[in-house]
Design an enzyme around this catalytic site. Sequence first.
Site, PDB file in Angstrom:
ATOM      1  CD  GLU A 180      -1.656   4.795   0.732  1.00  0.00           C
ATOM      2  OE1 GLU A 180      -0.882   5.321   1.453  1.00  0.00           O
ATOM      3  OE2 GLU A 180      -2.751   4.672   1.081  1.00  0.00           O
ATOM      4  CB  THR A 192       0.488  -2.525 -13.617  1.00  0.00           C
ATOM      5  OG1 THR A 192       0.604  -3.824 -13.385  1.00  0.00           O
ATOM      6  CG2 THR A 192       1.575  -1.832 -13.077  1.00  0.00           C
ATOM      7  CB  SER A 211       4.184  22.523  -3.930  1.00  0.00           C
ATOM      8  OG  SER A 211       3.344  21.949  -4.828  1.00  0.00           O
ATOM      9  CG  HIS A 258      -1.888  13.111  -7.086  1.00  0.00           C
ATOM     10  ND1 HIS A 258      -3.345  13.455  -6.772  1.00  0.00           N
ATOM     11  CD2 HIS A 258      -1.911  12.126  -7.981  1.00  0.00           C
ATOM     12  CE1 HIS A 258      -3.979  12.522  -7.474  1.00  0.00           C
ATOM     13  NE2 HIS A 258      -3.142  11.696  -8.004  1.00  0.00           N
ATOM     14  CG  ASP A 259       5.092  17.448  -5.594  1.00  0.00           C
ATOM     15  OD1 ASP A 259       4.505  18.505  -5.159  1.00  0.00           O
ATOM     16  OD2 ASP A 259       6.272  17.324  -5.421  1.00  0.00           O
ATOM     17  CG  ASP A 290       1.330  -7.880 -14.229  1.00  0.00           C
ATOM     18  OD1 ASP A 290       0.541  -6.850 -14.206  1.00  0.00           O
ATOM     19  OD2 ASP A 290       0.962  -8.979 -13.869  1.00  0.00           O
ATOM     20  CB  THR A 295      -1.009  -9.172 -11.348  1.00  0.00           C
ATOM     21  OG1 THR A 295      -1.051  -8.231 -12.487  1.00  0.00           O
ATOM     22  CG2 THR A 295      -1.440 -10.705 -11.775  1.00  0.00           C
ATOM     23  CD  GLU A 346      -2.697   0.760   2.628  1.00  0.00           C
ATOM     24  OE1 GLU A 346      -2.474  -0.101   3.270  1.00  0.00           O
ATOM     25  OE2 GLU A 346      -3.672   1.774   2.728  1.00  0.00           O
ATOM     26  CG  ASP A 369       7.111  22.200  -6.117  1.00  0.00           C
ATOM     27  OD1 ASP A 369       6.293  21.377  -5.929  1.00  0.00           O
ATOM     28  OD2 ASP A 369       6.725  23.672  -6.358  1.00  0.00           O
TER      29      ASP A 369
HETATM   30  C1  HEM Z   1      -5.111  10.395 -16.396  1.00  0.00           C
HETATM   31  C2  HEM Z   1      -4.398  10.293 -15.533  1.00  0.00           C
HETATM   32  C3  HEM Z   1      -4.863   9.871 -13.964  1.00  0.00           C
HETATM   33  C4  HEM Z   1      -6.089   9.584 -13.434  1.00  0.00           C
HETATM   34  C5  HEM Z   1      -7.431  10.235 -13.865  1.00  0.00           C
HETATM   35  C6  HEM Z   1      -5.758   9.006 -12.115  1.00  0.00           C
HETATM   36  C7  HEM Z   1      -6.695   8.487 -11.310  1.00  0.00           C
HETATM   37  C8  HEM Z   1      -6.550   7.760 -10.184  1.00  0.00           C
HETATM   38  C9  HEM Z   1      -7.471   7.417  -9.035  1.00  0.00           C
HETATM   39  C10 HEM Z   1      -9.158   7.908  -9.240  1.00  0.00           C
HETATM   40  C11 HEM Z   1      -6.887   6.283  -8.383  1.00  0.00           C
HETATM   41  C12 HEM Z   1      -7.576   5.823  -7.098  1.00  0.00           C
HETATM   42  C13 HEM Z   1      -7.096   6.451  -5.936  1.00  0.00           C
HETATM   43  C14 HEM Z   1      -7.976   5.842  -4.671  1.00  0.00           C
HETATM   44  O1  HEM Z   1      -9.289   5.696  -4.911  1.00  0.00           O
HETATM   45  O2  HEM Z   1      -7.258   5.758  -3.577  1.00  0.00           O
HETATM   46  C15 HEM Z   1      -5.517   6.334  -8.672  1.00  0.00           C
HETATM   47  C16 HEM Z   1      -4.459   5.522  -8.180  1.00  0.00           C
HETATM   48  C17 HEM Z   1      -3.276   5.634  -8.445  1.00  0.00           C
HETATM   49  N1  HEM Z   1      -2.875   6.150  -9.477  1.00  0.00           N
HETATM   50 FE1  HEM Z   1      -3.426   7.165 -10.819  1.00  0.00          FE
HETATM   51  N2  HEM Z   1      -4.283   8.509 -12.126  1.00  0.00           N
HETATM   52  C18 HEM Z   1      -3.753   9.114 -13.259  1.00  0.00           C
HETATM   53  C19 HEM Z   1      -2.401   8.870 -13.602  1.00  0.00           C
HETATM   54  C20 HEM Z   1      -1.384   8.554 -12.812  1.00  0.00           C
HETATM   55  C21 HEM Z   1      -0.159   8.623 -12.897  1.00  0.00           C
HETATM   56  C22 HEM Z   1       0.471   8.959 -14.071  1.00  0.00           C
HETATM   57  C23 HEM Z   1       0.433   7.854 -11.985  1.00  0.00           C
HETATM   58  C24 HEM Z   1       1.974   7.829 -11.734  1.00  0.00           C
HETATM   59  C25 HEM Z   1       2.881   7.963 -12.402  1.00  0.00           C
HETATM   60  C26 HEM Z   1      -0.503   7.013 -11.130  1.00  0.00           C
HETATM   61  C27 HEM Z   1      -0.435   6.445 -10.119  1.00  0.00           C
HETATM   62  C28 HEM Z   1      -1.347   5.959  -9.446  1.00  0.00           C
HETATM   63  C29 HEM Z   1      -1.091   4.930  -8.416  1.00  0.00           C
HETATM   64  C30 HEM Z   1       0.186   4.337  -8.136  1.00  0.00           C
HETATM   65  C31 HEM Z   1      -2.301   4.741  -7.837  1.00  0.00           C
HETATM   66  C32 HEM Z   1      -2.519   3.677  -6.745  1.00  0.00           C
HETATM   67  C33 HEM Z   1      -2.870   4.343  -5.384  1.00  0.00           C
HETATM   68  C34 HEM Z   1      -2.951   3.411  -4.023  1.00  0.00           C
HETATM   69  O3  HEM Z   1      -3.159   2.129  -4.270  1.00  0.00           O
HETATM   70  O4  HEM Z   1      -3.267   3.820  -3.078  1.00  0.00           O
HETATM   71  N3  HEM Z   1      -1.768   7.705 -11.743  1.00  0.00           N
HETATM   72  N4  HEM Z   1      -5.264   7.093  -9.924  1.00  0.00           N
END
Ligand code: HEM
Length: 354
Positions: free
Chosen positions: A66, A196, A89, A73-74, A220, A215, A62, A87
């Site tokens: 996160e 993934t 922020s 997001h940063d 993967d 997975t 986890e 940065d």
């Molecule tokens: C169109 C672009 C993106 C959208 C709309 C988006 C949206 C989201 C949303 C809604 C979640 C679920 C958060 C939750 O419910 O806890 C999520 C999880 C996640 N996102 Fe994205 N995301 C985008 C791009 C990215 C990018 C570019 C990265 C990293 C390079 C990223 C990495 C992650 C990761 C690792 C999680 C899992 C977080 C967790 O398991 O707590 N996302 N994303």
Amino acid sequence: MAFKSILAILALSAVLQSVEGAITRRIACPDGNIASNAACCPLFAIRDDIQENLFDGGECGEEVHESLRLTFHDAIGIGSRGGGGADGSIITFETQELTYHANNGLDEIIDRQKPFIAKHNITAGDFIQFAGAVGVSNCPGAPRLDFFLGRPTAAAAAPDLTVPEPFDTVDNILARFADAGGFSPEEVVALLASHTIVASDHVDPTLEGVPFDSTPSTFDTQFFVETQLRGTLFPGTGGNQGEVESPLAGEMRLQSDSELARDSRTACEWQSFVNNQAKLQSAFKAAMRKMTILGHNISQLTDCSELIPTPKALTKIATFPAGLTNADVEQACASTPFPSLSTDPGPVTSVAPV
Ligand code: HEM
């Protein structure tokens, strides 16, 4: 003639020696570690500390998921509306940035990371990206990400609405990435390989730890397979903003991932990752390198990539989950057929929460 040849050989050998000198330059750090640049020395202790005490002894769990989400997001907080990119922020100005809707849930990992930042002499911007790169190395199949050191403390909060939402249109998502750092549609798809390793806690408020693929602990290509399958059910209540039906019980699909997998600008690129672990690694690594230094001039940062552990290799090839076949693929790439994959044996399974 012979004299000229000798001179040429001597010059060549001098160049080779200096090249070799640059490659083999090593510095002994005070703690006994060896680094190519003294600025990287403090990172050894930080790496060991977070592996042990943030990532539970080097897991792809986890906190890693996160931490990777936090790098994005940063960093994406930059562009025509303002913001300083990667940065820190989002931590330095958390009281403001955590009020933004897209940052829902990031308070937990920020609360976990802040004591490490306070303990070690490192800026929030550097720590966020370092923790992301170290964390991802715990996920089998991941590339070994780069890490550059030297981000100053953020001067101001990023404005709202820089982070794409799962209910945004493909037009808006592609425009936002282009505005933030000139990302191409192909690079956007590559960055989404991050999905993934997900356990969503906030899209469906009634569920916790819902994966985006079957997975979630391995880096993967299953995410690219499963997002292309026809959606038939919701893992929970359904009707949540930004969520659409997925093909597997227990699995969540974001509307944005679904649409990017089916849009003519991105569908072929999306499909090209299916069962192509080498491309997944190289494209994600390159796009992450670009994203993690947004707002900075790379020539003013120090390359400390050698501190990032080498992830375990992954040998499993992509498959259709049990009960599903090529007939369940919603083919969206017009020019290339979907790769042929075998189906996992056994009865239809559901994806367990993380
Ligand atoms: C169109 C672009 C993106 C959208 C709309 C988006 C949206 C989201 C949303 C809604 C979640 C679920 C958060 C939750 O419910 O806890 C999520 C999880 C996640 N996102 Fe994205 N995301 C985008 C791009 C990215 C990018 C570019 C990265 C990293 C390079 C990223 C990495 C992650 C990761 C690792 C999680 C899992 C977080 C967790 O398991 O707590 N996302 N994303």
